[in-house]
Design an enzyme around this catalytic site. Structure first.
Site, PDB file in Angstrom:
ATOM      1  N   ASP A 282      40.586  37.591  32.759  1.00 48.52           N
ATOM      2  CA  ASP A 282      39.395  36.754  32.849  1.00 48.52           C
ATOM      3  C   ASP A 282      38.945  36.757  34.318  1.00 48.52           C
ATOM      4  O   ASP A 282      39.645  37.238  35.217  1.00 48.52           O
ATOM      5  CB  ASP A 282      39.650  35.335  32.305  1.00 48.52           C
ATOM      6  CG  ASP A 282      38.337  34.646  31.892  1.00 48.52           C
ATOM      7  OD1 ASP A 282      37.259  35.099  32.303  1.00 48.52           O
ATOM      8  OD2 ASP A 282      38.403  33.641  31.159  1.00 48.52           O
TER       9      ASP A 282
HETATM   10  C1  NOJ Z   1      34.937  33.339  32.168  1.00 47.78           C
HETATM   11  C2  NOJ Z   1      35.182  32.880  30.767  1.00 47.78           C
HETATM   12  O1  NOJ Z   1      36.401  32.172  30.707  1.00 47.78           O
HETATM   13  C3  NOJ Z   1      35.216  33.994  29.745  1.00 47.78           C
HETATM   14  O2  NOJ Z   1      35.234  33.442  28.461  1.00 47.78           O
HETATM   15  C4  NOJ Z   1      34.038  34.899  29.902  1.00 47.78           C
HETATM   16  O3  NOJ Z   1      34.102  35.935  28.941  1.00 47.78           O
HETATM   17  C5  NOJ Z   1      34.046  35.472  31.306  1.00 47.78           C
HETATM   18  N1  NOJ Z   1      33.954  34.393  32.280  1.00 47.78           N
HETATM   19  C6  NOJ Z   1      32.902  36.459  31.532  1.00 47.78           C
HETATM   20  O4  NOJ Z   1      31.697  35.810  31.527  1.00 47.78           O
END
Ligand code: NOJ
Length: 763
Positions: A282
């Site tokens: 993430d």
């Molecule tokens: C952070 C989020 O936790 C995740 O769900 C998301 O896919 C990513 N950012 C990319 O935007």
């Protein structure tokens, strides 16, 4: 959130674009091709494939161009139009080995046409409808040149303080699994390599929904039994449904961050589940290992992440900066990097990008003249799905459905809000293309009734909340309070209400309140709106509350004040029309709650399938040393699976084909469901099982099947469920997946509490 940065990108890249059709697709098969490609890649080119960047302020456009052409970027996310992505693909194909890139995005509940938020989708209990959402979203996203989505989110959510409850399918393992599978099938279509399919990356692996206190990014501490029985199956189900990848969670699990967790990523995911596919961290999670306190510096963080099995690093430079020296020093074996690179290349192959890097980007002459054109939306699908997701929580004296006559007052801060209707993670959806509740009601009644409107209250008057909400969404205009005082707004609303026959009040949360990082300590409707509701109640006019929110709210007071309550989540582009369909009875509501609505925040965690305990609550006997709260009712306000209809259904006792089940065999459990009312309607018949005595305390009941059926007035149908040994299995103290002989209850009904029961023995 990203679009601001894209303006001018294509033009800027075009200046340096020299690539024009010199790409030759591979002649070999997948493995031979990837072997040969990897044998020609430098270490720097390999590490480039592991780098996933966000299009945003972090890098200038010139840098992106240069890095792509140098083979230093493998993929991007947050860039959503073909001309921008074509220009980037051109740059990637100018790199030495002409390795195409892919384009990802958070397509969660729609791309341009927004469907209800995922929690709402789960309330449909309609697998076909949810698969349709995935298909429409997948085809719109691929038409926008995207290859991949970071969805579905299948984190089990049992603490509604967590803002991301809105992004998932609720509290139940079985329901979340079925919804997740449907989304994966929808996104990926018949074959993920097709031009109108996108690859699904299931998230957040793992257990993200169990963050302590519902506070985002917090720790998760959980017994292995609860993990295996309740929290892990939805990820596994999505992978078995074919999801091409996994996004790794930001939380730690029993002390070890998921991003550096070799048990999670190697032992469980790759070895036990046999997963072959892409893993991605993430946002910034690799460097966060330092903050977690498990890595001393960026080198250490990169070493731990690659060892754990993170293939692509999202938006940090950790791999690029650290891996060359780590490999040189023998701290990271080349093989670990090679496996990660192989997964990225294999993903690109599976997406069909080596065969045609422009597969989803298409040719310039086919670019839409207007990316936001009306004819690119799927409004009919959005309306059809949205109305299936609405849950009627209360309908005293049949106040609903409303008649299209007289004077209707639409009141409340969500009554005419375009932005909130989109819900969080609204991809490329545009506020101006949404139908608000006011729009929907006006269209529905035409000139048959008079419709009045007053805002009535701000979503909140709490200054800190407003500042917060306007900072988590980048354009800073999410919540724009009316400068009038609360009393002035209420006075205006009361004036409007005075001349109305019925009041329809749209209240709840702004979409940002149920968002990443937006955790709450209260589940109440914000105070300004509660004051408004109280004032409206005092008029004595019929009061219908249309609730918009991304989590269960504590609605005890509103349940007393309102004549009718309709839970509408954030219903998407066609939200206003879909809600009007239900309010006026053009669609008979059929949604059921995918998550328990507690009476108060103090009852959390509250979920229907609690393990059995020694002293369960026994109502009506004060001071009896039972598991209860003495200052409030211990039951939920609305249980899991609950939802009313404009017609009535009755369910007969459970008929079992046998009172014994032999291992390997099946038995049939059925009920007769009758529509005893005067309208046609759909309802969801739910099957729950309970293992009465086992080697571990088992849940008081567990959902194991459901069927959504349509019955005409007076119609009856026998609804059958097949029960087999597999449905009785659980992970025991030794984490063996077993069904233990003994007595089981079978419960079938229309919500988790309103059930008929029979029992049988597993021999
Ligand atoms: C952070 C989020 O936790 C995740 O769900 C998301 O896919 C990513 N950012 C990319 O935007």
């Amino acid at each position: 959130m990203n679009k601001l940065y894209l303006l001018g990108l294509a033009a800027s890249l075009a200046l340096n674009t020299s690539f024009a059709g010199t790409y030759t697709p591979p002649a070999q098969g997948k493995d031979a091709f990837i072997d040969s490609l990897m044998s020609r890649m430098t270490l720097s080119e390999k590490i480039g494939q592991l780098r996933l960047i966000s299009i945003g302020p972090e890098m200038t456009l010139a840098q992106i161009q240069n890095e792509l052409a140098a083979g230093h970027i493998g993929a991007t996310f947050n860039s959503v139009v073909p001309w921008d992505n074509r220009a980037m693909q051109d740059a990637a194909l100018r790199s030495r080995l002409q390795i195409p890139m892919f384009f990802a995005y958070d397509v969660i509940h729609g791309q341009r046409t927004m469907f209800p938020i995922s929690l709402g989708l789960a309330a449909s209990w309609d697998v076909a409808a949810v698969a349709r959402v995935g298909r429409v979203a997948g085809s719109e996203a691929s038409a926008d040149s995207l290859d991949m989505t970071y969805g579905p989110m299948v984190d089990i959510a049992r603490d509604p303080r967590w803002g991301r409850t809105s992004e998932g399918f609720g509290e139940d393992t079985y329901l979340v699994s079925r919804m997740g599978e449907a989304m994966v099938h929808g996104f990926q279509g018949e074959d993920v390599s097709h031009a109108d399919s996108i690859m699904s990356i299931v998230k957040h692996f793992a257990l993200y929904g169990a963050v302590e206190g519902g506070r985002d990014y917090n720790v998760v501490d959980m017994s292995p039994q609860r993990m295996y029985n309740d929290y892990l199956p939805p990820y596994h189900a999505a992978l078995k449904a074919g999801a091409g990848g996994v996004m790794v969670a930001l939380n730690s699990i029993n002390g070890v961050p998921a991003t550096s967790n070799t048990w999670l990523m190697q032992d469980l995911l790759r070895k036990t589940w046999g997963f072959k596919g892409l893993t991605v961290s993430d946002h910034g999670a690799i460097l966060e290992l330092i903050k977690h306190g498990v890595a001393v510096d960026a080198n250490d963080a990169a070493r731990q992440a690659i060892k754990a099995g993170i293939d692509q690093s999202m938006n940090d430079q950790a791999y690029g900066v650290a891996l060359p020296a780590l490999i040189k020093a023998g701290k990271v074996p080349q093989g670990e990097v090679d496996s990660a690179v192989r997964e990225v290349l294999s993903t690109k192959w599976d997406l069909g990008l080596f065969a045609d890097p422009y597969r989803r980007i298409g040719k310039p002459e086919n670019d839409p003249a207007d990316i936001n054109a009306e004819n690119r939306l799927h409004r009919e699908a959005a309306r059809d799905v949205a109305r299936r997701t609405l849950v009627l929580l209360k309908n005293a004296n049949h106040v609903l459905p409303l008649k299209k006559q007289g004077t209707l007052a639409v009141i409340g801060p969500l009554g005419d809000s375009h932005t909130d209707m989109l819900g969080s993670w609204s991809a490329a959806g545009l506020p101006r293309q949404t139908v608000t509740l006011l729009d929907g009601i006006r269209t529905a009644v035409g000139d048959q009734a008079k419709v009045l409107y007053a805002r009535g209250a701000n979503i909140t008057d709490d200054r800190n909340s407003i500042v917060f909400l306007n900072n988590i969404i980048l354009d800073h205009t999410e919540v724009q309070p009316d400068p009038r005082t609360a009393q002035e707004m209420i006075d205006e609303a009361l004036k409007v209400a005075a001349s109305a026959d019925v009041i329809i009040a749209a209240v709840g949360e702004s979409r940002g309140m149920s968002h990443e990082s937006a955790s709450r300590t209260s589940l109440a409707i914000p105070n300004t709106q509660r004051q408004l509701i109280t004032a409206l109640r005092a008029t004595g006019k019929p009061l219908v509350l249309v609730l918009m929110n991304g989590r269960p709210l504590s609605l005890e007071r509103e349940n007393q004040q309102a004549d009718a309550l309709l839970e509408t989540w954030f219903a998407g582009t066609e939200g206003g029309n879909a809600i009007a369909d239900v309010l006026f009875g053009d669609y008979n509501p059929s949604g059921k709650l995918p998550i328990t609505f507690p009476r108060s925040v103090g009852q959390i965690p509250m979920y229907y399938n609690h393990p059995t305990i020694g002293r369960p609550v026994e109502p009506g006997k004060p001071g009896n040393y039972r598991s209860q709260y003495f200052d409030a009712d211990t039951s939920p306000l609305y249980p899991f699976g609950y939802g009313l209809s404009y017609t009535q259904f009755s369910v007969s006792g459970v008929a079992l084909s046998s009172t014994t089940l032999k291992g390997g065999g099946t038995l049939d459990a059925s009920v007769m469901v009758s529509n005893t009312g005067t309208l046609a309607g759909e309802t969801t018949v739910q099957l729950y099982l309970h293992d009465k005595t086992a080697s571990m305390a088992r849940p008081i009941k567990e959902l194991k099947g459901f069927q959504k059926i349509l019955l005409q007035p007076g119609e009856q149908r026998q609804v059958h469920f097949t029960v087999d040994e597999n449905m009785l299995k659980f992970y025991n103290q030794q984490l063996q997946h077993v069904a233990e002989p003994g007595e089981f209850d079978v419960q079938i009904g229309l919500d988790s509490q309103d059930v008929q029961q029979a029992s049988f023995n597993l021999l």
